[in-house]
Design a protein around this motif. Structure first.
Motif, PDB file in Angstrom:
ATOM      1  N   SER A  37      42.742  34.388  26.478  1.00  0.00           N
ATOM      2  CA  SER A  37      43.772  33.652  27.194  1.00  0.00           C
ATOM      3  C   SER A  37      43.190  33.060  28.470  1.00  0.00           C
ATOM      4  CB  SER A  37      44.936  34.593  27.536  1.00  0.00           C
ATOM      5  OG  SER A  37      45.778  34.037  28.501  1.00  0.00           O
ATOM      6  N   GLU A  38      43.569  31.823  28.768  1.00  0.00           N
ATOM      7  CA  GLU A  38      43.100  31.185  30.000  1.00  0.00           C
ATOM      8  C   GLU A  38      43.566  31.962  31.223  1.00  0.00           C
ATOM      9  OE1 GLU A  38      44.117  27.078  30.265  1.00  0.00           O
ATOM     10  OE2 GLU A  38      43.117  26.529  28.388  1.00  0.00           O
ATOM     11  N   LYS A  39      44.768  32.536  31.131  1.00  0.00           N
ATOM     12  CA  LYS A  39      45.317  33.293  32.257  1.00  0.00           C
ATOM     13  C   LYS A  39      44.419  34.482  32.601  1.00  0.00           C
ATOM     14  CE  LYS A  39      49.109  35.627  31.461  1.00  0.00           C
ATOM     15  NZ  LYS A  39      50.560  35.924  31.261  1.00  0.00           N
ATOM     16  N   PHE A  40      43.961  35.190  31.578  1.00  0.00           N
ATOM     17  CA  PHE A  40      43.098  36.338  31.820  1.00  0.00           C
ATOM     18  C   PHE A  40      41.705  35.894  32.267  1.00  0.00           C
ATOM     19  CE2 PHE A  40      46.343  38.255  29.105  1.00  0.00           C
ATOM     20  CZ  PHE A  40      46.571  39.455  29.751  1.00  0.00           C
ATOM     21  N   GLU A  41      41.181  34.832  31.639  1.00  0.00           N
ATOM     22  CA  GLU A  41      39.846  34.353  31.998  1.00  0.00           C
ATOM     23  C   GLU A  41      39.805  33.915  33.455  1.00  0.00           C
ATOM     24  OE1 GLU A  41      37.037  34.469  30.388  1.00  0.00           O
ATOM     25  OE2 GLU A  41      37.932  35.347  28.584  1.00  0.00           O
ATOM     26  N   GLU A  42      40.901  33.346  33.943  1.00  0.00           N
ATOM     27  CA  GLU A  42      40.968  32.919  35.341  1.00  0.00           C
ATOM     28  C   GLU A  42      40.843  34.120  36.274  1.00  0.00           C
ATOM     29  OE1 GLU A  42      43.663  29.885  38.010  1.00  0.00           O
ATOM     30  OE2 GLU A  42      44.693  31.137  36.533  1.00  0.00           O
ATOM     31  N   ILE A  43      41.513  35.214  35.908  1.00  0.00           N
ATOM     32  CA  ILE A  43      41.436  36.437  36.704  1.00  0.00           C
ATOM     33  C   ILE A  43      39.998  36.957  36.742  1.00  0.00           C
ATOM     34  CG2 ILE A  43      42.110  38.880  36.777  1.00  0.00           C
ATOM     35  CD1 ILE A  43      44.296  37.032  37.741  1.00  0.00           C
ATOM     36  N   TYR A  44      39.340  36.967  35.582  1.00  0.00           N
ATOM     37  CA  TYR A  44      37.960  37.458  35.515  1.00  0.00           C
ATOM     38  C   TYR A  44      37.044  36.592  36.396  1.00  0.00           C
ATOM     39  CZ  TYR A  44      39.973  39.412  31.187  1.00  0.00           C
ATOM     40  OH  TYR A  44      40.771  40.036  30.274  1.00  0.00           O
ATOM     41  N   ASP A  45      37.234  35.279  36.341  1.00  0.00           N
ATOM     42  CA  ASP A  45      36.398  34.379  37.147  1.00  0.00           C
ATOM     43  C   ASP A  45      36.603  34.636  38.633  1.00  0.00           C
ATOM     44  OD1 ASP A  45      35.385  33.177  34.885  1.00  0.00           O
ATOM     45  OD2 ASP A  45      36.738  31.456  34.934  1.00  0.00           O
ATOM     46  N   TRP A  46      37.839  34.877  39.040  1.00  0.00           N
ATOM     47  CA  TRP A  46      38.114  35.151  40.447  1.00  0.00           C
ATOM     48  C   TRP A  46      37.391  36.418  40.896  1.00  0.00           C
ATOM     49  CZ3 TRP A  46      43.390  33.858  43.014  1.00  0.00           C
ATOM     50  CH2 TRP A  46      43.719  32.527  42.777  1.00  0.00           C
ATOM     51  N   LEU A  47      37.400  37.437  40.073  1.00  0.00           N
ATOM     52  CA  LEU A  47      36.738  38.697  40.411  1.00  0.00           C
ATOM     53  C   LEU A  47      35.231  38.515  40.522  1.00  0.00           C
ATOM     54  CD1 LEU A  47      38.818  41.070  38.118  1.00  0.00           C
ATOM     55  CD2 LEU A  47      38.759  41.157  40.618  1.00  0.00           C
ATOM     56  N   ILE A  48      34.663  37.739  39.602  1.00  0.00           N
ATOM     57  CA  ILE A  48      33.210  37.495  39.630  1.00  0.00           C
ATOM     58  C   ILE A  48      32.826  36.700  40.874  1.00  0.00           C
ATOM     59  CG2 ILE A  48      31.328  36.282  38.464  1.00  0.00           C
ATOM     60  CD1 ILE A  48      32.744  37.019  35.789  1.00  0.00           C
ATOM     61  N   LYS A  49      33.630  35.691  41.228  1.00  0.00           N
ATOM     62  CA  LYS A  49      33.354  34.898  42.431  1.00  0.00           C
ATOM     63  C   LYS A  49      33.512  35.742  43.693  1.00  0.00           C
ATOM     64  CE  LYS A  49      34.715  30.457  40.385  1.00  0.00           C
ATOM     65  NZ  LYS A  49      35.737  29.380  40.369  1.00  0.00           N
ATOM     66  N   ALA A  62      46.957  44.787  38.003  1.00  0.00           N
ATOM     67  CA  ALA A  62      47.986  43.768  38.179  1.00  0.00           C
ATOM     68  C   ALA A  62      47.361  42.388  38.368  1.00  0.00           C
ATOM     69  CB  ALA A  62      48.849  44.114  39.394  1.00  0.00           C
ATOM     70  N   HIS A  63      47.941  41.406  37.708  1.00  0.00           N
ATOM     71  CA  HIS A  63      47.481  40.033  37.892  1.00  0.00           C
ATOM     72  C   HIS A  63      47.814  39.579  39.317  1.00  0.00           C
ATOM     73  CE1 HIS A  63      46.716  38.604  33.600  1.00  0.00           C
ATOM     74  NE2 HIS A  63      46.791  39.921  33.581  1.00  0.00           N
ATOM     75  N   PHE A  64      46.918  38.799  39.896  1.00  0.00           N
ATOM     76  CA  PHE A  64      47.096  38.427  41.296  1.00  0.00           C
ATOM     77  C   PHE A  64      47.119  36.921  41.530  1.00  0.00           C
ATOM     78  CE2 PHE A  64      42.759  40.084  40.480  1.00  0.00           C
ATOM     79  CZ  PHE A  64      42.049  38.883  40.463  1.00  0.00           C
ATOM     80  N   LYS A  65      47.170  36.125  40.456  1.00  0.00           N
ATOM     81  CA  LYS A  65      47.235  34.663  40.625  1.00  0.00           C
ATOM     82  C   LYS A  65      48.560  34.260  41.270  1.00  0.00           C
ATOM     83  CE  LYS A  65      46.155  30.268  39.880  1.00  0.00           C
ATOM     84  NZ  LYS A  65      47.420  29.580  40.140  1.00  0.00           N
ATOM     85  N   ASN A  66      49.673  34.826  40.784  1.00  0.00           N
ATOM     86  CA  ASN A  66      50.984  34.466  41.331  1.00  0.00           C
ATOM     87  C   ASN A  66      51.095  34.813  42.810  1.00  0.00           C
ATOM     88  OD1 ASN A  66      52.061  33.357  39.006  1.00  0.00           O
ATOM     89  ND2 ASN A  66      52.888  35.303  38.269  1.00  0.00           N
ATOM     90  N   ILE A  67      50.619  36.002  43.171  1.00  0.00           N
ATOM     91  CA  ILE A  67      50.769  36.416  44.562  1.00  0.00           C
ATOM     92  C   ILE A  67      49.847  35.607  45.471  1.00  0.00           C
ATOM     93  CG2 ILE A  67      49.082  38.303  44.804  1.00  0.00           C
ATOM     94  CD1 ILE A  67      51.550  39.904  46.011  1.00  0.00           C
ATOM     95  N   TYR A  68      48.735  35.104  44.925  1.00  0.00           N
ATOM     96  CA  TYR A  68      47.892  34.206  45.715  1.00  0.00           C
ATOM     97  C   TYR A  68      48.618  32.887  45.960  1.00  0.00           C
ATOM     98  CZ  TYR A  68      44.283  30.955  47.121  1.00  0.00           C
ATOM     99  OH  TYR A  68      43.575  30.003  47.809  1.00  0.00           O
ATOM    100  N   ALA A  82      41.521  39.637  44.783  1.00  0.00           N
ATOM    101  CA  ALA A  82      40.175  39.855  44.237  1.00  0.00           C
ATOM    102  C   ALA A  82      39.171  40.098  45.360  1.00  0.00           C
ATOM    103  CB  ALA A  82      39.751  38.658  43.393  1.00  0.00           C
ATOM    104  N   ASP A  83      39.295  39.332  46.448  1.00  0.00           N
ATOM    105  CA  ASP A  83      38.403  39.529  47.601  1.00  0.00           C
ATOM    106  C   ASP A  83      38.576  40.932  48.182  1.00  0.00           C
ATOM    107  OD1 ASP A  83      37.353  36.975  47.450  1.00  0.00           O
ATOM    108  OD2 ASP A  83      38.774  36.132  48.894  1.00  0.00           O
ATOM    109  N   GLU A  84      39.817  41.371  48.305  1.00  0.00           N
ATOM    110  CA  GLU A  84      40.088  42.686  48.885  1.00  0.00           C
ATOM    111  C   GLU A  84      39.535  43.798  47.994  1.00  0.00           C
ATOM    112  OE1 GLU A  84      41.303  42.933  51.882  1.00  0.00           O
ATOM    113  OE2 GLU A  84      41.598  40.761  52.003  1.00  0.00           O
ATOM    114  N   ILE A  85      39.651  43.619  46.682  1.00  0.00           N
ATOM    115  CA  ILE A  85      39.140  44.628  45.746  1.00  0.00           C
ATOM    116  C   ILE A  85      37.628  44.748  45.854  1.00  0.00           C
ATOM    117  CG2 ILE A  85      38.778  45.130  43.288  1.00  0.00           C
ATOM    118  CD1 ILE A  85      41.583  43.995  42.776  1.00  0.00           C
ATOM    119  N   MET A  86      36.944  43.614  45.889  1.00  0.00           N
ATOM    120  CA  MET A  86      35.475  43.661  45.931  1.00  0.00           C
ATOM    121  C   MET A  86      34.968  44.174  47.286  1.00  0.00           C
ATOM    122  SD  MET A  86      35.020  42.975  42.870  1.00  0.00           S
ATOM    123  CE  MET A  86      33.347  43.532  43.112  1.00  0.00           C
ATOM    124  N   LYS A  87      35.662  43.849  48.365  1.00  0.00           N
ATOM    125  CA  LYS A  87      35.289  44.397  49.673  1.00  0.00           C
ATOM    126  C   LYS A  87      35.403  45.914  49.666  1.00  0.00           C
ATOM    127  CE  LYS A  87      36.838  40.395  52.425  1.00  0.00           C
ATOM    128  NZ  LYS A  87      37.897  39.925  53.362  1.00  0.00           N
TER     129      LYS A  87
END
Length: 294
Positions: A13-25, A265-271, A279-284
């Motif tokens: 799903s594009e929705k999930f792939e977008e989340i993965y890309d955000w985490l990688i970035k 939890a998906h975080f695109k909507n809350i962004y 995603a930034d907060e998780i990786m920090k």
């Protein structure tokens, strides 16, 4: 620092792939090389027994963005550090387990009853339902133990609707809860990372008792009360969650009532709503926590 991002290989799903890309970035911004791997890729190279001691290169951590609990537990047995841990993922992915885990705490929840196990697809006796309805009344909320985006959550208005709904969900395990009318079509999603609230939004749906955005709800930036923040953080602590989206309902006097906790939890909507990139907060947090462990 290097990490694995474990995702489900059967979710295309594009929705999930977008989340993965955000985490990688977000990982790259923290100087972390995050490699995406699917659960079927990783699972096929992990022996159940004996313990694999010949890893040429193990990551510093695993960001487990899936609900494959068996794989998560296997990775932990192999000595991998998981965010979130297998126990937290398992508990959040099962609404009955979430309720049981928090049952003897001061976290307020709706009256909840776990449906009895049956070896048949259909119950031969609904006496248990009569007992439950006497305690929670109608409307009653029936939730399949495993479900996402509010899709496996149902409202029933009487005994006959309840029986029909239970028949329709067949072999799926479920819980029965009192309906919190004061929170009809609205709740608060609070994202917690590393024991701290990082952002929140209020979700409102005028046409459905569920507030989920995927069911047509709208969202707006929200400043949680101290009581809501305390509940969200405490839920994560009790469930051993490094990060989560905690959904909180409004009681009659505005008091917080827990709806559920989401381990990934998906975080695109809350962004889109708050401009806070979870995603930034998780990786920090992961970077800091890994350095602390070492």
């Amino acid at each position: 620092m290097k990490g694995w991002l474990i995702v489900n290989g059967f979710l295309n799903s594009e929705k999930f792939e977008e989340i993965y890309d955000w985490l990688i970035k977000a990982a790259l911004q923290q100087g972390i090389e995050l490699r995406k791997l699917t659960n079927d890729q990783v699972g096929s190279i992990l022996p159940i027994s004996p313990k694999n001691t010949s890893w040429k290169e193990k990551p510093d951590f695993v960001l487990f963005w899936d609900k494959d609990v068996y794989l998560a537990k296997t990775l932990e047995k192999e000595g991998f550090k998981l965010y979130n841990c297998a126990e937290a993922i398992e508990t959040c992915d099962d609404k009955a387990l979430t309720f049981i885990k928090l049952k003897d705490t001061d976290i307020k929840m709706p009256k909840t009853y776990v449906a009895p196990m049956t070896f048949d697809k259909e119950y031969k006796d609904y006496t248990f339902l009569l007992q439950v309805e006497g305690n929670v009344g109608y409307p009653m909320i029936i939730k399949e133990n495993k479900g996402s985006f509010g899709e496996q959550v149902y409202m029933v208005n009487n005994y006959y609707e309840a029986v029909e709904k239970i028949k329709n969900i067949e072999h799926h395990e479920f819980i029965m809860q009192e309906y919190v009318e004061s929170s009809k079509g609205k709740d608060v999603r609070i994202h917690v990372v590393g024991g701290k609230v990082v952002t929140a939004m209020e979700r409102v749906n005028e046409n459905d008792f569920r507030a989920n955005i995927t069911n047509g709800g709208s969202m707006k930036k929200y400043t949680p009360t101290k009581e809501q923040e305390k509940m969200a953080v405490e839920v994560c602590e009790k469930l051993k969650l490094d990060f989560a989206g905690v959904d909180i309902m409004f009681g009659k006097e505005g008091e917080p009532i827990l709806c559920e906790a989401n381990s990934n939890a998906h975080f695109k909507n809350i962004y889109d709503c708050t401009k806070v990139n979870v995603a930034d907060e998780i990786m920090k947090f992961i970077k800091k926590d890994c350095k602390t462990d070492n």
